[in-house]
Enzyme design. Structure first.
Site, short mmCIF file in Angstrom:
data_model
loop_
_atom_site.label_atom_id
_atom_site.label_comp_id
_atom_site.label_asym_id
_atom_site.label_seq_id
_atom_site.Cartn_x
_atom_site.Cartn_y
_atom_site.Cartn_z
N HIS A 183 -4.22 0.91 7.38
CA HIS A 183 -2.86 1.47 7.49
C HIS A 183 -2.72 2.65 6.53
O HIS A 183 -2.19 3.71 6.87
CB HIS A 183 -1.83 0.38 7.17
CG HIS A 183 -0.40 0.87 7.14
ND1 HIS A 183 0.56 0.45 8.04
CD2 HIS A 183 0.22 1.73 6.31
CE1 HIS A 183 1.71 1.05 7.76
NE2 HIS A 183 1.54 1.82 6.71
N GLU A 184 -3.25 2.49 5.30
CA GLU A 184 -3.12 3.56 4.29
C GLU A 184 -4.04 4.73 4.58
O GLU A 184 -3.63 5.89 4.43
CB GLU A 184 -3.39 2.99 2.88
CG GLU A 184 -2.46 1.85 2.47
CD GLU A 184 -0.97 2.13 2.74
OE1 GLU A 184 -0.24 1.17 3.02
OE2 GLU A 184 -0.55 3.30 2.70
N GLY A 193 0.84 -1.21 0.00
CA GLY A 193 0.00 0.00 0.00
C GLY A 193 0.87 1.24 0.00
O GLY A 193 2.02 1.22 0.42
N GLN A 246 2.69 10.16 1.60
CA GLN A 246 4.04 9.55 1.62
C GLN A 246 4.89 10.05 0.46
O GLN A 246 6.10 9.82 0.44
CB GLN A 246 3.93 8.02 1.56
CG GLN A 246 3.30 7.40 2.81
CD GLN A 246 3.30 5.89 2.75
OE1 GLN A 246 2.36 5.31 2.20
NE2 GLN A 246 4.33 5.26 3.28
N HIS A 305 -2.59 7.13 6.99
CA HIS A 305 -1.63 8.10 6.45
C HIS A 305 -2.34 9.38 6.01
O HIS A 305 -1.73 10.46 5.99
CB HIS A 305 -0.87 7.51 5.24
CG HIS A 305 0.30 6.63 5.62
ND1 HIS A 305 1.32 7.04 6.46
CD2 HIS A 305 0.61 5.36 5.27
CE1 HIS A 305 2.20 6.06 6.61
NE2 HIS A 305 1.79 5.02 5.90
N CYS A 330 6.37 0.03 7.19
CA CYS A 330 5.90 1.19 6.43
C CYS A 330 7.05 1.73 5.59
O CYS A 330 8.18 1.83 6.06
CB CYS A 330 5.40 2.28 7.40
SG CYS A 330 4.81 3.76 6.57
N LEU A 331 6.74 2.08 4.34
CA LEU A 331 7.79 2.54 3.43
C LEU A 331 8.38 3.88 3.88
O LEU A 331 9.46 4.27 3.45
CB LEU A 331 7.23 2.65 2.00
CG LEU A 331 6.77 1.33 1.39
CD1 LEU A 331 6.09 1.56 0.06
CD2 LEU A 331 7.93 0.35 1.25
C1 LIG Z 1 7.84 -5.33 11.61
N1 LIG Z 1 7.51 -6.52 10.87
C2 LIG Z 1 7.10 -6.41 9.59
O1 LIG Z 1 6.92 -5.37 9.01
C3 LIG Z 1 6.76 -7.68 8.91
C4 LIG Z 1 7.66 -8.74 8.99
C5 LIG Z 1 7.35 -9.95 8.34
C6 LIG Z 1 6.15 -10.10 7.63
C7 LIG Z 1 5.25 -9.05 7.58
C8 LIG Z 1 3.94 -9.30 6.88
C9 LIG Z 1 5.55 -7.84 8.21
N2 LIG Z 1 4.69 -6.74 8.14
C10 LIG Z 1 4.37 -6.12 6.95
N3 LIG Z 1 4.85 -6.67 5.80
C11 LIG Z 1 4.43 -6.08 4.67
N4 LIG Z 1 4.83 -6.63 3.47
C12 LIG Z 1 5.28 -8.00 3.49
C13 LIG Z 1 6.15 -8.33 2.32
N5 LIG Z 1 5.50 -7.91 1.08
C14 LIG Z 1 6.12 -8.41 -0.12
C15 LIG Z 1 7.50 -8.65 -0.16
C16 LIG Z 1 8.08 -9.12 -1.33
C17 LIG Z 1 7.31 -9.37 -2.48
C18 LIG Z 1 5.94 -9.16 -2.43
C19 LIG Z 1 5.36 -8.67 -1.26
CL1 LIG Z 1 3.64 -8.43 -1.22
C20 LIG Z 1 5.17 -6.50 1.02
C21 LIG Z 1 4.32 -6.11 2.20
N6 LIG Z 1 3.64 -4.99 4.63
C22 LIG Z 1 3.23 -4.51 5.82
N7 LIG Z 1 2.39 -3.48 5.82
C23 LIG Z 1 1.67 -3.05 7.02
S1 LIG Z 1 0.09 -2.60 6.38
C24 LIG Z 1 0.81 -1.90 4.93
C25 LIG Z 1 1.89 -2.92 4.58
C26 LIG Z 1 2.99 -2.29 3.73
O2 LIG Z 1 2.83 -2.21 2.53
N8 LIG Z 1 4.10 -1.90 4.37
C27 LIG Z 1 5.18 -1.38 3.59
N9 LIG Z 1 3.58 -5.05 7.00
NI NI Z 2 2.79 3.17 5.72
#
Ligand SMILES: CNC(=O)c1cccc(C)c1Nc1nc(N2CCN(c3ccccc3Cl)CC2)nc(N2CSC[C@H]2C(=O)NC)n1
Ligand code: NI
Length: 183
Positions: free
Chosen positions: A153-154, A60, A65, A157, A110-111
């Protein structure tokens, strides 16, 4: 194309501001931006493109952002049941939600946050979201579990809220009652 250089990090004011409603009907520029955001998310999940452009993977992204204080966000992912969830949302609003809560058992990332923040982020397990879609039409989404967590989450933001605002500082892994782990 959007790259990590375009994504603002913690400390940038737009992450703590309430974003402005997008005028309706959305302009071509608004739709183009939403398309670019969706493309970024897809690119970030593509090993080759993400590797080439050093993109952090996400599911997301919200306009603040990018330092753009407009109420727009994009999500693209397969949920835990393998259903594709891919939306550009304009002026999204949570119109109803469950009492039951849910949290990612792995915590959230979060990015815009270049650090690993451990802890459970309790959110509504189910939400009904009204928004305008990329076609300019009203849409209503009933989301649950992973999809509900990502969209909340989005939308946060857009209101200047960061995921770690919800983590219990005393014990980051307290399991809120009436909540269930996702993933
Ligand atoms: C502290 N531990 C952690 O973060 C955490 C740690 C482990 C697992 C998870 C699941 C965690 N948590 C978390 N992992 C994600 N990704 C997992 C990997 N994935 C992805 C990666 C590679 C290819 C394709 C894809 Cl799909 C991308 C998305 N995304 C979010 N969030 C929170 S909601 C918005 C969303 C977001 O986009 N964040 C940038 N949380
Ligand atoms: Ni975020």
């Amino acid at each position: 194309m959007i790259t990590m250089n375009d994504i603002v990090r913690e400390g940038h004011p737009s992450l703590r501001e309430k974003a402005e409603e997008v005028t309706v009907p959305p302009t071509e520029n608004d739709i183009q931006l939403l398309n670019d955001m969706l493309t970024f998310i897809k690119n970030s999940q593509d090993e080759d493109i993400a590797g080439q452009y050093h993109l952090r993977p996400g599911v997301g992204l919200a306009a603040p952002q990018l330092g753009i204080n407009k109420r727009m966000c994009a999500v693209h992912f397969e949920d835990l049941k393998g259903r594709l969830c891919s939306y550009g949302l304009i002026n999204p609003k949570i119109v109803s939600h469950s009492v039951e809560q849910a949290y990612l058992s792995t915590g959230e990332g979060c990015l815009s946050v270049d650090r690993d923040v451990q802890g459970y982020v309790p959110r509504n397990a189910r939400v009904t979201v009204k928004a305008i879609g990329m076609d300019g039409q009203e849409l209503k989404l009933r989301l649950r579990d992973y999809a509900a967590i990502v969209v909340q989450h989005e939308i946060d933001h857009l209101n200047g809220v960061m995921f770690y605002d919800y983590i219990n500082p005393e014990n980051p892994f307290t399991v809120p009652d009436n909540s269930k782990p996702i993933g």
